[in-house]
Enzyme design. Sequence first.
Site, PDB file in Angstrom:
ATOM      1  N   ASP A 166      -9.259  -8.101  -3.519  1.00  0.00           N
ATOM      2  CA  ASP A 166      -9.021  -9.452  -4.049  1.00  0.00           C
ATOM      3  C   ASP A 166      -8.928 -10.560  -3.003  1.00  0.00           C
ATOM      4  O   ASP A 166      -9.104 -11.725  -3.329  1.00  0.00           O
ATOM      5  CB  ASP A 166      -7.792  -9.468  -4.983  1.00  0.00           C
ATOM      6  N   GLU A 417      -5.846   1.963  -0.845  1.00  0.00           N
ATOM      7  CA  GLU A 417      -6.255   2.187  -2.233  1.00  0.00           C
ATOM      8  C   GLU A 417      -7.669   2.723  -2.394  1.00  0.00           C
ATOM      9  O   GLU A 417      -8.481   2.161  -3.134  1.00  0.00           O
ATOM     10  CB  GLU A 417      -6.045   0.906  -3.045  1.00  0.00           C
ATOM     11  N   TYR A 473       2.527  -0.987  -9.477  1.00  0.00           N
ATOM     12  CA  TYR A 473       2.686  -2.231 -10.255  1.00  0.00           C
ATOM     13  C   TYR A 473       3.147  -1.968 -11.684  1.00  0.00           C
ATOM     14  O   TYR A 473       2.738  -2.662 -12.601  1.00  0.00           O
ATOM     15  CB  TYR A 473       1.371  -3.018 -10.222  1.00  0.00           C
ATOM     16  N   GLU A 511       3.444  -1.634  -1.681  1.00  0.00           N
ATOM     17  CA  GLU A 511       3.146  -2.764  -2.563  1.00  0.00           C
ATOM     18  C   GLU A 511       3.923  -2.598  -3.851  1.00  0.00           C
ATOM     19  O   GLU A 511       3.955  -1.518  -4.440  1.00  0.00           O
ATOM     20  CB  GLU A 511       1.641  -2.867  -2.898  1.00  0.00           C
TER      21      GLU A 511
HETATM   22  C1  GCB Z   1      -3.424  -4.107  -4.696  1.00  0.00           C
HETATM   23  C2  GCB Z   1      -4.180  -4.367  -3.451  1.00  0.00           C
HETATM   24  C3  GCB Z   1      -3.923  -5.744  -2.909  1.00  0.00           C
HETATM   25  C4  GCB Z   1      -3.895  -6.753  -4.041  1.00  0.00           C
HETATM   26  C5  GCB Z   1      -2.751  -6.383  -4.947  1.00  0.00           C
HETATM   27  C6  GCB Z   1      -2.633  -7.305  -6.165  1.00  0.00           C
HETATM   28  O1  GCB Z   1      -3.236  -3.017  -5.135  1.00  0.00           O
HETATM   29  O2  GCB Z   1      -3.950  -3.408  -2.457  1.00  0.00           O
HETATM   30  O3  GCB Z   1      -4.911  -6.048  -1.967  1.00  0.00           O
HETATM   31  O4  GCB Z   1      -3.753  -8.051  -3.588  1.00  0.00           O
HETATM   32  O5  GCB Z   1      -2.941  -5.098  -5.437  1.00  0.00           O
HETATM   33  O6  GCB Z   1      -1.905  -8.276  -6.115  1.00  0.00           O
HETATM   34  O7  GCB Z   1      -3.298  -7.026  -7.147  1.00  0.00           O
END
Ligand code: GCB
Length: 602
Positions: A166, A417, A473, A511
């Site tokens: 992203d 990832e 997430y 993350e």
């Molecule tokens: C992820 C990625 C990271 C993104 C993030 C997001 O899993 O590793 O590069 O910016 O999620 O905010 O979606």
Amino acid sequence: MKQSMLYPRATSTRRVADMNGMWKFRLDKENEGEEQGWKNGIPGADLIPVPASFNDFYTDKESREFTGDFWYETEVFVPGEWKGRHIDVRFAAVTHRCTVYVNGQEIISHEGGFLPFSARIDEVVNWNEPNRVVVKGNNELSFTSLPAGISVTLENGRKMTKPFFDFFNYAGIQRPVKLVVLPEESIVDFTLNYALEGNDASVSYQVETTGDHPVTVEVYDESGKPVARGEGKEGCLKIENVHLWEVHNAYLYHFVLKVLDGEEVLDEYYDEIGIRTFAVEGNRFLLNGNPVYLKGFGKHEDSDIVGRGFNIGVMKRDFELMKWIGANSFRTSHYPYSEEIYQMADREGFLVIDELPAVGFFESLANFVDAVSGKTTNFFDRPTVPELKKNQLAMLEDLIARDKNHACVIAWSLFNEPDTMTDSAAPYFEEIFARAKELDVQKRPRTFAMELNSSPEHCKCHQFCDFLCLNRYYGWYLLGGYEMVNAETAFRKEMDAWLAKGVNCPMVFTEYGCDNLQGEHKLPSVQWSTEYEMEYLEMFHRVFDSYECVKGEQVWNFADFQTVEGIMRVNGNKKGIFTRQRQPKEAAYYFKKRWESLPLDY
Ligand code: GCB
């Protein structure tokens, strides 16, 4: 001969000249630069700053989104007194690849946008005159580039980048350019390792030079007092009553290397070194033998106007904010950062997980959309894999050569990832992990950041890690909003499944986080509001606090950052704890409270 990765420093035998400033610049929109001989001078060029990404200076979209070749040019004056010396032009990073010409002659091509390279130019320069340096850069992504993605051609004939990640695909001469003047016989590399015995440390060293003259090494403490001295290209120094390098209490010794011919110093180099050990033991991290818990961030090199260009002021501000909030660590997501950032982390006592630009190894328009889908893309089955692996191994070698002596670097993250769900991923990972171990004398723990598809049930590669880095997430990309309660259950279920599998190593959440718009409040909470973010973070921390194996939390992201445009992003990724202008959002105060109260050995 092997290329030296040493940071350019002036000493009694070395000279460094800065080549940063306004360079000529032109996007090769019609793909004519080669044919028109722009290597001899770029006609009709604009002026642009170096270092910086080129993208955000312009007001038109075609320039910002430009995909293809772009050309830079400058003149460098080479003094006659340097005749007979070895002169390198050194680029700290050109993203993603480039060819360099000096006075029209090609001197080097380099692949990879986040690591330094240099080339010898004294055979092609005009002494006591200005010399033309032209760089043809290229920012296209492919299945063999790190990071990975594709380029497509639009109806109007313009190319466009489609990254499999992203963050915005910033490009250009993004880090400093220097002329480095070396003596004919010079120090190419040195490697340090440490062992602690009571109050003393032994520092083993290896030095590589271009000749056979004897080498000496000297260590001085912070007051300038000599504390150890050794002779020969390898050896072991004893430092009594050592001042160890600790978190937020970094002690740096001054390490001096010399090549001698009798009394004459043929070459001299120095560095600031922190003496420490770092290891994984069971499910703990041990810094100098003592348990340590990681608190901090996944970051980006990203700021207004200069994009991913190295910005010394932003670097300073970031460290001040990280200290203010009580962080002690960060991951260089998703590529090796500028060298100055590691120097600062050494000085400030931060722990760094150093990451390769192996991101986007999961074919998807944007990684995050598919990260929770259970989808596999058979990424490692492609015919492009041998070429990709070659590029990754080359970058791994350069990364470890560049960063191996930094006290701050405690671990290598070898992927972000990737698609780990197919059997073909395993041999690829095995080779990369084995090579990292072979290259690093300090045998730092190795890992990769795993997205949710890399689950206890499906991941074919986690066994290569010395500790697990999880990007999770729950409550954002899945089971968000009122379903948060299910998110927590699913999260705990996953944790239990890892443990049931017999995984017994530290787990770091590299993350977790949710997008939030600064100033957006809503009672009761809804996604994107501050209230929701607080509930989300509290849920994550509740889970972290109930598992002994969780040994670190690095929230995503330190600051809002620029991304590709699209319906999932509101002018960038807004998961920052700070805004892109480096001011605190509300969650920053919440983290400050939590992190200041967690003990180091949590
Ligand atoms: C992820 C990625 C990271 C993104 C993030 C997001 O899993 O590793 O590069 O910016 O999620 O905010 O979606």
